[in-house]
Design a protein around this motif. Structure first.
Motif: not given
Length: 414
Positions: A47-73
């Motif tokens: 939705s245009g907010g913070a992208v964890m690991g890219i625009t905000a520091t995160w506890v997970y490596p960046q690819l962890a966001l991919v399955p979360m996005l797929i589940s959203q879709l």
């Protein structure tokens, strides 16, 4: 043969349905992270907010966001009927199940190999005994990657190393299998170059997407954590809490329960250097055994198990989903060195059952330092230490290959 294979496939699929359903009915929200954390993160990114690991520091490596996005879709078609939370949970469960089934197909296939069928039954039993924590955490995404990547280190070392490296950019632990392959001498240079190449390519992509200081936030953000109540090193402090001499606190910063007691912060600080020393020592031991001529097929599983267990035992965090990390090393042990796999297999299944007994079944009692859950988690943590010791012993006693043994014998007779 066909009937046995069909029974195995049916049991594996049915187990996924069962543990996914248990997440909805058991206490203490075993699927809570999925809807309380993963869904908001992925929704913000879309939705245009913070992208964890890219625009905000995160506890997970960046690819962890991919399955979360797929589940959203995957959840989008279900949201009008079920609502956001239920739809996202179903999308997540479907994603994890599909990933596991694809890996299971690589591992078991048509079930012609007895060792691979045995590994398939172990995986099924481990999921059943561990319960809903197995699919409802980000760690579940890495298990099929580690299983396929580890098995493919045999005939396709570059592809195996690439899959394991991708898994490490979701959750760090599959990188231990890459290190094990390098130390065991399984085409070490090819594995190292592949892992480095995949990592460099991913870092370049993340940088182009806007990450700079956030690139390695999953490493730097862990330094200030306290000692989580389920960590192995927290066990003595749990008994202090049971006697009223320590306190269990909730950290809203990292969303977990931690121990507050004299000495707990020092122990938490010491664990990180201890982890580095233990991992380095185990790698040196594995490298030495490989140089002595140990068979890589028999060295790789023990070294993988030792490194993964070390990451758990020396960790200031002790999350129940960490037990899923043990699945891939046991599968490698059964496939490559079945004669020495019985004890670690039985021990890991026991660890899964004890973890399920603590979380979610008696977790409320653990938060209040009640005797039963404290005893259960003490047994679980003691079992992890035993598994670490057994792994080191197996590394040190890995048999030499036939050719190396013959050469060693001729040298000794001179």
């Amino acid at each position: 043969m066909k009937l046995r294979t069909a029974a195995l496939w049916s049991a594996f699929a049915a187990t996924h349905v069962l543990v996914a359903w248990l997440g909805w009915v058991l206490p203490n929200q075993p699927m809570g992270d999925v809807v309380l954390v993963y869904e908001p993160w992925s929704a913000a990114a879309l939705s245009g907010g913070a992208v964890m690991g890219i625009t905000a520091t995160w506890v997970y490596p960046q690819l962890a966001l991919v399955p979360m996005l797929i589940s959203q879709l995957l959840a989008v078609p279900l949201e009008p009927v079920l609502g956001i939370d239920a739809a996202y949970l179903i999308g997540w469960a479907v994603l994890i199940t599909v990933g596991d089934l694809l890996a299971f197909a690589v591992l078991v296939g048509r079930g012609r190999a007895r060792r691979r069928r045995a590994a398939g039954w172990f995986w099924t039993a481990a999921l059943l005994l561990l319960g809903p924590i197995a699919p409802y955490r980000i760690d579940a995404v890495t298990v099929p990657l580690a299983v396929v990547g580890g098995v493919w280190l045999g005939r396709r070392p570059a592809v195996g190393a690439a899959l394991l490296t991708v898994g490490a950019w979701v959750k760090v632990w599959p990188g231990a299998l890459v290190l094990a392959a390098v130390a065991a001498g399984r085409r070490a240079w090819r594995v190292m170059l592949t892992a480095a190449g995949v990592s460099v390519a991913l870092i370049a992509v993340f940088f182009l997407l806007g990450a700079d200081r956030e690139l390695f936030g999953f490493l730097t953000t862990q330094g200030g954590r306290g000692l989580q109540i389920e960590a192995v090193a927290a066990t003595p402090f749990l008994w202090l809490a049971a006697s009223g001499a320590a306190v269990i606190d909730y950290s809203f910063e990292i969303l977990t329960f931690q121990i507050r007691a004299p000495g707990a912060d020092l122990v938490a600080w010491l664990l990180t250097p201890l982890m580095m020393v233990v991992v380095a020592g185990m790698l040196l031991l594995g490298f030495w055994r490989a140089r002595r001529g140990a068979s890589w097929q028999r060295l790789l599983p023990a070294l993988s198990m030792g490194l993964v267990t070390a990451l758990i035992v020396t960790n200031k965090v002790g999350s129940p989903q960490f037990q899923t990390w043990l699945i891939a090393p046991v599968i490698l042990w059964i496939v490559f060195d079945r004669s020495r796999s019985q004890t670690p297999t039985a021990l890991v299944l026991m660890l899964c059952a004890l973890t399920f007994a603590v979380y979610p079944l008696t977790y409320d009692g653990l938060l209040n330092a009640h005797l039963l859950p404290v005893t259960l988690i003490t047994l679980r943590n003691a079992g992890l230490i035993v598994l670490l010791v057994l792994s080191v012993r197996a590394i040190a006693r890995t048999p030499l290959s036939a050719r190396s043994a013959s050469t060693h014998q001729r040298t000794s007779n001179r």
